[in-house]
Design an enzyme around this catalytic site. Structure first.
Site, mmCIF file in Angstrom:
data_model
loop_
_atom_site.group_PDB
_atom_site.id
_atom_site.type_symbol
_atom_site.label_atom_id
_atom_site.label_comp_id
_atom_site.label_asym_id
_atom_site.label_seq_id
_atom_site.Cartn_x
_atom_site.Cartn_y
_atom_site.Cartn_z
ATOM 1 N N ASP A 13 1.499 -1.967 4.389
ATOM 2 C CA ASP A 13 1.359 -3.432 4.457
ATOM 3 C C ASP A 13 0.045 -3.921 3.852
ATOM 4 O OD1 ASP A 13 3.770 -3.433 5.972
ATOM 5 O OD2 ASP A 13 2.607 -2.932 7.755
ATOM 6 N N GLY A 40 8.475 -2.867 3.304
ATOM 7 C CA GLY A 40 8.744 -4.300 3.176
ATOM 8 C C GLY A 40 7.667 -4.896 2.296
ATOM 9 N N HIS A 41 7.996 -5.147 1.051
ATOM 10 C CA HIS A 41 6.996 -5.670 0.116
ATOM 11 C C HIS A 41 7.194 -7.168 -0.059
ATOM 12 C CE1 HIS A 41 6.386 -1.414 -1.753
ATOM 13 N NE2 HIS A 41 5.963 -1.525 -0.521
ATOM 14 N N GLN A 223 4.558 2.330 1.942
ATOM 15 C CA GLN A 223 3.749 2.743 3.100
ATOM 16 C C GLN A 223 2.283 2.954 2.677
ATOM 17 O OE1 GLN A 223 7.024 4.629 2.895
ATOM 18 N NE2 GLN A 223 7.727 2.838 3.980
HETATM 19 P P1 IMP Z 1 9.655 5.373 9.746
HETATM 20 O O1 IMP Z 1 9.085 5.443 8.369
HETATM 21 O O2 IMP Z 1 10.645 4.267 9.932
HETATM 22 O O3 IMP Z 1 10.164 6.711 10.209
HETATM 23 O O4 IMP Z 1 8.454 5.020 10.766
HETATM 24 C C1 IMP Z 1 7.356 5.903 10.996
HETATM 25 C C2 IMP Z 1 6.058 5.132 11.133
HETATM 26 O O5 IMP Z 1 5.714 4.543 9.879
HETATM 27 C C3 IMP Z 1 6.135 3.973 12.127
HETATM 28 O O6 IMP Z 1 4.860 3.841 12.753
HETATM 29 C C4 IMP Z 1 6.386 2.761 11.236
HETATM 30 O O7 IMP Z 1 5.952 1.569 11.838
HETATM 31 C C5 IMP Z 1 5.554 3.142 10.038
HETATM 32 N N1 IMP Z 1 6.015 2.510 8.780
HETATM 33 C C6 IMP Z 1 7.092 2.869 8.033
HETATM 34 N N2 IMP Z 1 7.197 2.086 6.962
HETATM 35 C C7 IMP Z 1 6.172 1.218 6.999
HETATM 36 C C8 IMP Z 1 5.733 0.176 6.131
HETATM 37 O O8 IMP Z 1 6.304 -0.097 5.076
HETATM 38 N N3 IMP Z 1 4.616 -0.482 6.527
HETATM 39 C C9 IMP Z 1 3.942 -0.165 7.658
HETATM 40 N N4 IMP Z 1 4.304 0.793 8.486
HETATM 41 C C10 IMP Z 1 5.410 1.490 8.167
#
Ligand code: IMP
Length: 427
Positions: A13, A40-41, A223
């Site tokens: 983010d 989420g961009h 991420q």
């Molecule tokens: P997952 O990627 O859905 O398995 O989530 C694992 C961890 O990564 C969690 O803490 C999510 O909130 C975090 N996470 C996954 N994608 C994003 C992103 O695009 N932005 C911020 N945090 C993310």
């Protein structure tokens, strides 16, 4: 002309979507290389406001070819919905490709993600529930089904048959959940196959050709580095690598072709989900920044955790990515803060340390050691030249450079495309 990887330097983010949208004007290709629709961009440009989960942020320029690389896991339903939304708003998707090597997110992945999180109880990781962890786990376990396999109906039938048999045993025997119907999943994915066919492609040859022709290629990260399974706050992390090195693996471009690695950092820190965050603010300053900045997850809507800029973590993420420069986003959020803290070291079990511990439990015990800087108390959102930024804002940015040991290329002081200041060109 260069290949540039743009990666998140914190917990995601950071504003990579905005930075890519801005840089893509001068690019010919944009390649997403990791993650899935957990990302989420947010992009705000003359076409409006968009929240992209899978489609690269180069999609707003008709001259840009967008590729969803082999390193991404693709949920076809999400891809098709996002594509339809873009088309409805008048944007072309004829130049949008999915690597035939990209693994698919299947219905059992989302189910597994939900069931696994539920089983963790109070120790849940706080995933986005998009099935991303199980999809990458299956890729490593050689149980994944790839986009290219949708093109051969008989082979797909056979592959799905054997994988689903195993998955149904897992769902029913381990999680005591209902099994999935083979016919339903098969029909659903054959429906997707028809719609995805024009987009699925062998993409490495196209990328090699573009690199040879000196075209500008942007490798779009998802991420942030601190969510990396190796270098992040394991096990509180995601399941694919957001690092620049994965920009190569996740696209099929060799490391010798990459010229610049741009780390994107917020001027403060945020995190969603569980796990250590040494500079987290549990007070009204954190609430104030969250509300002022609208820090709520793009994918899940969850309130983001807020903290001061953590230079110890930033120095570490600079190192493991081999950054050549940085983009600092959301500077304008700090415009109203009379004083700012920057974390320059941690206090761990009574000792001062200047490194980012590997162990999440140790990191949880780290107390930030702050350096206090004066705020600039001036609106920066209309500033376009670095020299016109208030002196105290420049001091803040230049202190970040010193602490990270890395130059600042871009400064963003607002969400719109034009609210970007070039301190030094990225390439
Ligand atoms: P997952 O990627 O859905 O398995 O989530 C694992 C961890 O990564 C969690 O803490 C999510 O909130 C975090 N996470 C996954 N994608 C994003 C992103 O695009 N932005 C911020 N945090 C993310």
């Amino acid at each position: 002309m260069p290949v540039i990887a743009a990666v998140g330097g914190q917990w995601g983010d950071e504003g990579k979507g905005k930075v890519i949208d801005q840089l893509a004007e001068a690019a010919q290709l944009v390649v997403r290389f990791s993650g899935g629709d957990n990302a989420g961009h947010t992009v705000i440009n003359p076409h409006g406001e968009f929240k992209l989960h899978l489609i690269p942020a180069g999609i707003f320029y008709p001259h840009v070819v967008c590729v969803i690389g082999n390193g991404v896991v693709v949920n076809p339903a999400v891809f098709l919905k996002e594509k339809a939304q873009l088309e409805k708003r008048g944007l072309g998707t004829g130049n949008l490709f999915i690597s035939d090597r990209a693994n698919l997110v299947m219905p059992y992945h989302r189910l597994q993600d939900n069931l696994e999180e539920k089983a963790r109880g109070g120790k849940a990781l706080g995933t986005t529930h998009r099935g991303i962890g199980p999809a990458f786990a299956d890729k490593a376990a050689r149980l994944g089904i790839r986009a290219g396999e949708l093109m051969d109906k008989d082979a797909f039938r056979e592959r799905l048959g054997s994988v689903l048999e195993y998955k149904n045993r897992l769902l029913t025997k381990v999680y005591e959940a209902e099994p999935l119907s083979f016919d339903e999943v098969f029909e659903q994915y054959m429906g997707y196959a028809e719609l995805l066919t024009p987009h699925i492609k062998e993409t490495t040859a196209m990328l090699e050709m573009a690199a040879r022709e000196d075209k500008v290629i942007l490798l779009e990260g998802a991420q942030g580095t601190l969510l990396d399974p190796d270098f992040g706050t394991y096990p509180f992390c995601s399941s694919s690598s957001p690092l620049a090195a994965n920009g190569c693996l996740g696209s099929g471009i060799g490391p010798t072709d990459v010229d610049c690695v741009l780390g994107v950092y917020k001027a403060y820190c945020t995190r969603v989900g569980a796990g250590p965050m040494p500079t987290e603010l549990h007070d009204e300053t954190g609430d104030f920044i969250r509300n002022r900045a609208g820090e709520f997850g793009t994918t899940t809507g969850r309130p983001r955790r807020i903290g001061w800029f953590d230079a110890v973590a930033a120095r570490f993420t600079r190192r493991v990515n081999g950054l050549t420069g940085t983009a600092i986003t959301r500077l304008d959020i700090l415009d109203v803060m009379p004083r700012l803290n920057v974390c320059v070291a941690y206090r761990l079990d009574g000792k001062i340390i200047d490194y980012f511990p590997a162990d999440a439990a140790a990191l949880e015990r780290c107390q930030p050691v702050y350096e206090e800087l004066e705020g600039w108390l001036t609106d920066t959102s209309a500033v376009r030249d670095y020299e016109k930024l208030p002196l105290k804002a420049r001091k803040y940015l230049e202190r970040m450079e010193e602490l990270m040991l890395c130059p600042v290329n871009l400064v963003c002081a607002g969400p719109a495309r034009e609210q970007t200041i070039t301190k030094t060109p990225v390439w």
